[in-house]
Design a protein around this motif. Structure first.
Motif, PDB file in Angstrom:
ATOM      1  N   VAL A  19       0.842  -1.199   0.000  1.00 12.62           N
ATOM      2  CA  VAL A  19       0.000   0.000   0.000  1.00 12.62           C
ATOM      3  C   VAL A  19       0.878   1.250   0.000  1.00 12.62           C
ATOM      4  N   ILE A  20       2.038   1.156   0.614  1.00 11.63           N
ATOM      5  CA  ILE A  20       2.969   2.293   0.643  1.00 11.63           C
ATOM      6  C   ILE A  20       3.367   2.693  -0.779  1.00 11.63           C
ATOM      7  N   THR A  21       3.532   1.704  -1.639  1.00 10.81           N
ATOM      8  CA  THR A  21       3.909   1.976  -3.030  1.00 10.81           C
ATOM      9  C   THR A  21       2.786   2.703  -3.758  1.00 10.81           C
ATOM     10  N   THR A  22       1.543   2.247  -3.601  1.00  9.31           N
ATOM     11  CA  THR A  22       0.422   2.919  -4.270  1.00  9.31           C
ATOM     12  C   THR A  22       0.224   4.313  -3.685  1.00  9.31           C
ATOM     13  N   LYS A  23       0.440   4.448  -2.381  1.00  9.69           N
ATOM     14  CA  LYS A  23       0.310   5.757  -1.736  1.00  9.69           C
ATOM     15  C   LYS A  23       1.311   6.731  -2.341  1.00  9.69           C
ATOM     16  N   ARG A  24       2.521   6.273  -2.553  1.00 12.22           N
ATOM     17  CA  ARG A  24       3.561   7.142  -3.130  1.00 12.22           C
ATOM     18  C   ARG A  24       3.196   7.556  -4.561  1.00 12.22           C
ATOM     19  N   ALA A  25       2.656   6.617  -5.338  1.00 10.59           N
ATOM     20  CA  ALA A  25       2.239   6.937  -6.712  1.00 10.59           C
ATOM     21  C   ALA A  25       1.125   7.983  -6.700  1.00 10.59           C
ATOM     22  N   TYR A  26       0.131   7.794  -5.836  1.00  8.80           N
ATOM     23  CA  TYR A  26      -0.983   8.737  -5.746  1.00  8.80           C
ATOM     24  C   TYR A  26      -0.501  10.105  -5.266  1.00  8.80           C
ATOM     25  N   GLU A  27       0.427  10.128  -4.315  1.00 10.74           N
ATOM     26  CA  GLU A  27       0.962  11.403  -3.833  1.00 10.74           C
ATOM     27  C   GLU A  27       1.673  12.160  -4.947  1.00 10.74           C
ATOM     28  N   GLU A  28       2.434  11.430  -5.764  1.00  8.64           N
ATOM     29  CA  GLU A  28       3.132  12.067  -6.888  1.00  8.64           C
ATOM     30  C   GLU A  28       2.118  12.654  -7.877  1.00  8.64           C
ATOM     31  N   LEU A  29       1.082  11.885  -8.174  1.00 11.83           N
ATOM     32  CA  LEU A  29       0.046  12.355  -9.098  1.00 11.83           C
ATOM     33  C   LEU A  29      -0.677  13.579  -8.547  1.00 11.83           C
ATOM     34  N   GLU A  30      -0.895  13.586  -7.242  1.00 10.34           N
ATOM     35  CA  GLU A  30      -1.571  14.728  -6.626  1.00 10.34           C
ATOM     36  C   GLU A  30      -0.681  15.966  -6.657  1.00 10.34           C
ATOM     37  N   GLN A  31       0.615  15.797  -6.385  1.00 12.15           N
ATOM     38  CA  GLN A  31       1.550  16.933  -6.417  1.00 12.15           C
ATOM     39  C   GLN A  31       1.616  17.557  -7.808  1.00 12.15           C
ATOM     40  N   GLU A  32       1.493  16.717  -8.822  1.00 13.08           N
ATOM     41  CA  GLU A  32       1.583  17.209 -10.197  1.00 13.08           C
ATOM     42  C   GLU A  32       0.231  17.677 -10.731  1.00 13.08           C
ATOM     43  N   GLY A  33      -0.810  17.584  -9.905  1.00 12.32           N
ATOM     44  CA  GLY A  33      -2.113  18.110 -10.294  1.00 12.32           C
ATOM     45  C   GLY A  33      -2.971  17.178 -11.130  1.00 12.32           C
ATOM     46  N   PHE A  34      -2.598  15.923 -11.232  1.00 13.11           N
ATOM     47  CA  PHE A  34      -3.377  14.984 -12.031  1.00 13.11           C
ATOM     48  C   PHE A  34      -4.590  14.444 -11.274  1.00 13.11           C
ATOM     49  N   ILE A  35      -4.459  14.302  -9.953  1.00 11.31           N
ATOM     50  CA  ILE A  35      -5.566  13.780  -9.161  1.00 11.31           C
ATOM     51  C   ILE A  35      -5.780  14.628  -7.923  1.00 11.31           C
ATOM     52  N   GLU A  36      -6.970  14.461  -7.329  1.00  9.08           N
ATOM     53  CA  GLU A  36      -7.292  15.114  -6.060  1.00  9.08           C
ATOM     54  C   GLU A  36      -7.746  14.017  -5.108  1.00  9.08           C
TER      55      GLU A  36
END
Length: 124
Positions: free
Chosen positions: A50-67
């Motif tokens: 889950v830590i890996t998916t969390k890191r991917a989602y955090e990166e996407l959120e930082q770049e503005g792709f997801i909320e």
């Protein structure tokens, strides 16, 4: 959602996930407001931490792709895809500038560099 993880890919797993989700958003396969699988569900489906998916989602959120909305999940951001594309184009340009600099210093011709770029692009 078809996310493929490759052990032969040199990039970390979270980068592979983020990259594939970005591509789905940029091509319109995922639209603004679409819900993403929960971090736990995606981790379970991909058989990763889950830590890996969390890191991917955090990166996407930082770049503005997801909320991410606490208690509700993660959604594709309602951001202008043209702005995202422009941002990605700028990033590609920066990397290409570095490649040109390395090629010049190594005496690699523009034709050789173009052939290499074409091979890399078509190989994806």
């Amino acid at each position: 959602m078809d996310i493929l993880i490759s052990n032969s890919d040199a990039r970390p797993i979270y980068e592979q996930i983020a990259s594939q989700l970005k591509q789905l958003i940029m091509t319109g396969a995922l639209k603004a407001g679409d819900a993403l699988p929960s971090m736990r569900l995606l981790a379970k489906e991909l058989r990763i931490s889950v830590i890996t998916t969390k890191r991917a989602y955090e990166e996407l959120e930082q770049e503005g792709f997801i909320e991410t909305v606490t208690g509700k999940g993660s959604f594709v951001a309602a951001r202008n895809t043209e702005l995202i594309r422009e941002s990605q184009l700028r990033l590609a340009q920066e990397h290409l500038e570095k490649a040109v600099e390395v090629a010049r210093s190594a005496g690699i011709s523009m034709q050789e560099l173009l052939e290499l770029l074409q091979l890399l692009y078509e190989g994806e």
